[in-house]
Design an enzyme around this catalytic site. Structure first.
Site, PDB file in Angstrom:
ATOM      1  CD  GLU A  60      26.900  13.201  15.408  1.00  0.00           C
ATOM      2  OE1 GLU A  60      26.275  12.138  15.295  1.00  0.00           O
ATOM      3  OE2 GLU A  60      26.385  14.249  15.806  1.00  0.00           O
TER       4      GLU A  60
ATOM      5  CE  LYS B 221      20.506  16.406  16.935  1.00  0.00           C
ATOM      6  NZ  LYS B 221      21.211  15.386  17.726  1.00  0.00           N
TER       7      LYS B 221
END
Length: 339
Positions: A50, A185
């Site tokens: 990404e 996360k």
């Protein structure tokens, strides 16, 4: 002579590409770098990377240095890196050194892209960045089954009130691509995220761990639904998911190496303070995660950034080995089918 699987890959590629232009680049609905195109055409392992992490995950110049180092890790482990982004309205799979530099210096002026945005940004020729969901379906179409990122998005804390749930999760539920990340996360609600992934039918694997990792740290207090210990096992899982036509993605959660893991209590304290500041400043939606990551880095004196860089490199290492194992498995299956 190309094998049947190679012919299938070429067919998919030709559906999206035009001939090489004068700059030795492939244009069409998607632009491939020559390196990535040749790798896909020959059945070599390709790892999608990404680009959001370059601009939104860390500051300049660490972002550029990390991007180059991650691509080199992929190459050293036998695969071809394919960093993905939409540049001037053109979806690109594989970026040049100049394009990486451009994204790194743009920083947060380049905007993140989700699936909903792709047609629009292509139409208006914007420069956007790929996060987990925006390119997953396209990667599947062109034969890139492994996608490496830092950590996926998830259900935000207090998500039951705000309904702030990352589209990463729904995309994983409907696209059979394997995403290699350091879990979710830790600024997010990990238990609710795992529940949501279960609802979406996503196979969640702890890599060499029984506990689901929490991005900056290797522990979350949540049990990983499955465990695999080698790249070859992960490759067989990905291949089985494809052959069974289950239609869902696979999340391979790789814990950050213990020597680079940040203190869990220190990170959590910083997260709580950053969340409070975000609410006070009414920072919501796509702007929240970059703000939280940057603020947590400030509050931890740079410890979280060091951990972020370490985990991305480790994910690239593991993802490359899985991609190579998968390419070998499929080559062997293809040859066996021809005999």
């Amino acid at each position: 002579m190309a094998s049947s699987s190679a012919l299938s890959r070429l067919s998919n590629l030709h559906n999206h590409l035009r001939p090489l232009d004068s700059n030795n680049q492939i244009e069409g609905l998607v632009k491939f770098s020559p390196e990535v195109y040749q790798a896909l055409s020959s059945g070599r392992a390709v790892v999608a990377l990404e680009s959001t992490i370059i601009s939104h995950g860390m500051p300049y110049p660490q972002n550029l240095e990390t991007a180059k180092q991650v691509e080199e890790i992929v190459r050293k482990n036998g695969a071809v890196p394919a960093t993905i982004a939409i540049l001037d309205g053109v979806p690109c799979v594989g970026l040049s050194a100049e394009q990486l530099e451009r994204l790194a210096t743009l920083g947060t002026r380049a905007q993140k892209t989700a699936r909903r945005d792709i047609a629009y940004v292509v139409t208006v020729a914007c420069t956007k960045l790929s996060n987990v969901p925006s390119f997953m379906a396209k990667l599947l179409q062109v034969g890139i089954p492994v996608f490496v990122t830092g950590g996926i998005g998830g259900v935000h804390r207090h998500g039951e009130e705000t309904m702030d749930v990352s589209s990463d999760l729904t995309e994983l539920g409907k696209t059979p691509v394997a995403v290699v990340s350091a879990g979710v996360k830790s600024i997010l609600d990990i238990p609710k995220t795992l529940e949501y992934l279960e609802t979406q039918g996503v196979c969640v694997v702890g890599y060499k761990t029984d506990e689901f990792p929490a991005f900056f740290t290797d522990t979350s207090g949540c049990k990983a639904p499955c465990r695999l210990d080698t790249p070859e096992e992960c490759a067989r899982l990905i291949d089985a998911t494809t052959k069974l036509k289950l239609g869902n993605g696979v999340l391979i959660a790789v814990p950050i190496p213990k020597e680079q893991s940040a203190s869990g209590s220190k990170i959590e304290s910083a997260i709580q303070k950053a969340l409070k500041e975000a609410r006070e400043k009414n920072i919501i939606g796509s702007a929240e995660t970059p703000f939280l990551l940057a603020r947590v880095n400030e509050l931890t004196g740079g410890a979280s950034l060091a951990s972020n860089i370490a985990l991305v490199k480790n994910n690239a290492l593991v993802g490359s080995k899985i991609a190579v194992a998968l390419a070998r498995l499929r080559e062997h299956s293809s040859k066996a089918g021809m005999n």
